[in-house]
Design a protein around this motif. Sequence first.
Motif, PDB file in Angstrom:
ATOM      1  N   GLU A  13       0.822  -1.210   0.000  1.00 40.81           N
ATOM      2  CA  GLU A  13       0.000   0.000   0.000  1.00 40.81           C
ATOM      3  C   GLU A  13       0.853   1.255   0.000  1.00 40.81           C
ATOM      4  O   GLU A  13       0.496   2.252  -0.642  1.00 40.81           O
ATOM      5  CB  GLU A  13      -0.966  -0.003   1.177  1.00 40.81           C
ATOM      6  CG  GLU A  13      -1.952  -1.157   1.173  1.00 40.81           C
ATOM      7  CD  GLU A  13      -2.758  -1.316  -0.103  1.00 40.81           C
ATOM      8  OE1 GLU A  13      -3.014  -0.310  -0.804  1.00 40.81           O
ATOM      9  OE2 GLU A  13      -3.148  -2.453  -0.410  1.00 40.81           O
ATOM     10  N   ILE A  16       1.861   1.690  -3.585  1.00 35.78           N
ATOM     11  CA  ILE A  16       0.730   2.166  -4.395  1.00 35.78           C
ATOM     12  C   ILE A  16       0.462   3.638  -4.112  1.00 35.78           C
ATOM     13  O   ILE A  16       0.266   4.431  -5.042  1.00 35.78           O
ATOM     14  CB  ILE A  16      -0.523   1.311  -4.148  1.00 35.78           C
ATOM     15  CG1 ILE A  16      -0.313  -0.099  -4.703  1.00 35.78           C
ATOM     16  CG2 ILE A  16      -1.764   1.959  -4.780  1.00 35.78           C
ATOM     17  CD1 ILE A  16      -1.392  -1.088  -4.306  1.00 35.78           C
ATOM     18  N   THR A  20       0.836   6.597  -6.943  1.00 38.16           N
ATOM     19  CA  THR A  20      -0.291   7.450  -7.346  1.00 38.16           C
ATOM     20  C   THR A  20       0.033   8.923  -7.134  1.00 38.16           C
ATOM     21  O   THR A  20      -0.305   9.758  -7.969  1.00 38.16           O
ATOM     22  CB  THR A  20      -1.597   7.079  -6.616  1.00 38.16           C
ATOM     23  OG1 THR A  20      -1.393   7.109  -5.207  1.00 38.16           O
ATOM     24  CG2 THR A  20      -2.101   5.721  -7.044  1.00 38.16           C
ATOM     25  N   LEU A  65     -10.383  -1.514  -5.031  1.00 34.76           N
ATOM     26  CA  LEU A  65      -9.577  -0.987  -6.130  1.00 34.76           C
ATOM     27  C   LEU A  65     -10.181  -1.283  -7.497  1.00 34.76           C
ATOM     28  O   LEU A  65      -9.813  -0.631  -8.477  1.00 34.76           O
ATOM     29  CB  LEU A  65      -8.156  -1.549  -6.057  1.00 34.76           C
ATOM     30  CG  LEU A  65      -7.291  -0.973  -4.940  1.00 34.76           C
ATOM     31  CD1 LEU A  65      -6.006  -1.765  -4.801  1.00 34.76           C
ATOM     32  CD2 LEU A  65      -6.994   0.493  -5.210  1.00 34.76           C
ATOM     33  N   ALA A  68     -11.933   1.897  -8.918  1.00 35.75           N
ATOM     34  CA  ALA A  68     -10.973   2.999  -9.030  1.00 35.75           C
ATOM     35  C   ALA A  68      -9.952   2.741 -10.140  1.00 35.75           C
ATOM     36  O   ALA A  68      -9.658   3.640 -10.947  1.00 35.75           O
ATOM     37  CB  ALA A  68     -10.268   3.207  -7.695  1.00 35.75           C
ATOM     38  N   LEU A  69      -9.428   1.517 -10.194  1.00 37.92           N
ATOM     39  CA  LEU A  69      -8.451   1.207 -11.241  1.00 37.92           C
ATOM     40  C   LEU A  69      -9.099   1.101 -12.612  1.00 37.92           C
ATOM     41  O   LEU A  69      -8.475   1.460 -13.624  1.00 37.92           O
ATOM     42  CB  LEU A  69      -7.701  -0.081 -10.898  1.00 37.92           C
ATOM     43  CG  LEU A  69      -6.746   0.016  -9.709  1.00 37.92           C
ATOM     44  CD1 LEU A  69      -6.139  -1.347  -9.400  1.00 37.92           C
ATOM     45  CD2 LEU A  69      -5.663   1.051  -9.939  1.00 37.92           C
ATOM     46  N   LEU A  72      -9.410   4.593 -13.698  1.00 39.21           N
ATOM     47  CA  LEU A  72      -8.084   5.083 -14.060  1.00 39.21           C
ATOM     48  C   LEU A  72      -7.686   4.615 -15.453  1.00 39.21           C
ATOM     49  O   LEU A  72      -7.247   5.417 -16.287  1.00 39.21           O
ATOM     50  CB  LEU A  72      -7.045   4.625 -13.031  1.00 39.21           C
ATOM     51  CG  LEU A  72      -5.611   5.074 -13.268  1.00 39.21           C
ATOM     52  CD1 LEU A  72      -5.512   6.595 -13.301  1.00 39.21           C
ATOM     53  CD2 LEU A  72      -4.711   4.501 -12.191  1.00 39.21           C
ATOM     54  N   TRP A  90      -8.659   8.704  -5.821  1.00 38.10           N
ATOM     55  CA  TRP A  90      -9.411   7.585  -5.263  1.00 38.10           C
ATOM     56  C   TRP A  90      -8.468   6.431  -4.895  1.00 38.10           C
ATOM     57  O   TRP A  90      -8.550   5.885  -3.789  1.00 38.10           O
ATOM     58  CB  TRP A  90     -10.454   7.160  -6.276  1.00 38.10           C
ATOM     59  CG  TRP A  90     -11.519   6.218  -5.829  1.00 38.10           C
ATOM     60  CD1 TRP A  90     -11.729   5.712  -4.579  1.00 38.10           C
ATOM     61  CD2 TRP A  90     -12.559   5.680  -6.652  1.00 38.10           C
ATOM     62  NE1 TRP A  90     -12.822   4.883  -4.584  1.00 38.10           N
ATOM     63  CE2 TRP A  90     -13.345   4.843  -5.833  1.00 38.10           C
ATOM     64  CE3 TRP A  90     -12.877   5.822  -7.996  1.00 38.10           C
ATOM     65  CZ2 TRP A  90     -14.449   4.157  -6.337  1.00 38.10           C
ATOM     66  CZ3 TRP A  90     -13.980   5.141  -8.479  1.00 38.10           C
ATOM     67  CH2 TRP A  90     -14.774   4.325  -7.662  1.00 38.10           C
ATOM     68  N   VAL A  91      -7.572   6.082  -5.789  1.00 37.52           N
ATOM     69  CA  VAL A  91      -6.612   5.002  -5.514  1.00 37.52           C
ATOM     70  C   VAL A  91      -5.698   5.400  -4.353  1.00 37.52           C
ATOM     71  O   VAL A  91      -5.411   4.579  -3.462  1.00 37.52           O
ATOM     72  CB  VAL A  91      -5.789   4.646  -6.770  1.00 37.52           C
ATOM     73  CG1 VAL A  91      -4.657   3.685  -6.430  1.00 37.52           C
ATOM     74  CG2 VAL A  91      -6.687   4.059  -7.850  1.00 37.52           C
TER      75      VAL A  91
END
Length: 119
Positions: A13, A16, A20, A65, A68-69, A72, A90-91
């Motif tokens: 995390e 990630i 982002t 996710l 959100a992904l 994206l 969001w991610v």
Amino acid sequence: MLIRPAILLRAEEAVILTLTIFAYQHLHYSWLLFALLFFTPDLFMLGYLINTRIGAATYNFAHTLTLALSLLLLSYTEHWHQATAFALIWVAHIAFDRLLGYGLKYPTSFKETHLRLVA
């Protein structure tokens, strides 16, 4: 460390979240927008005002996710710049929550998550 899943999940995390934020900066999006929208997914906790089952469902809807992904990918490939910014925020929010140990909710209690029991 490789036998401590909690540490591995938090490390993922952190990566990630870092990626982002780097992408957000690299694409020159507004940091004011980031600040204004970062905690927006937490509004889905309002489902808990109805009951824990609906609360868990609405919270999990905004904190997986998958959506959100998907946003994206779609927004980036279609050059929807504003939607790309929203998706990155969001991610980042989801990664931040999970980095702090807040996971997806079970319908039994707000504090019971897929990562741990929140004290």
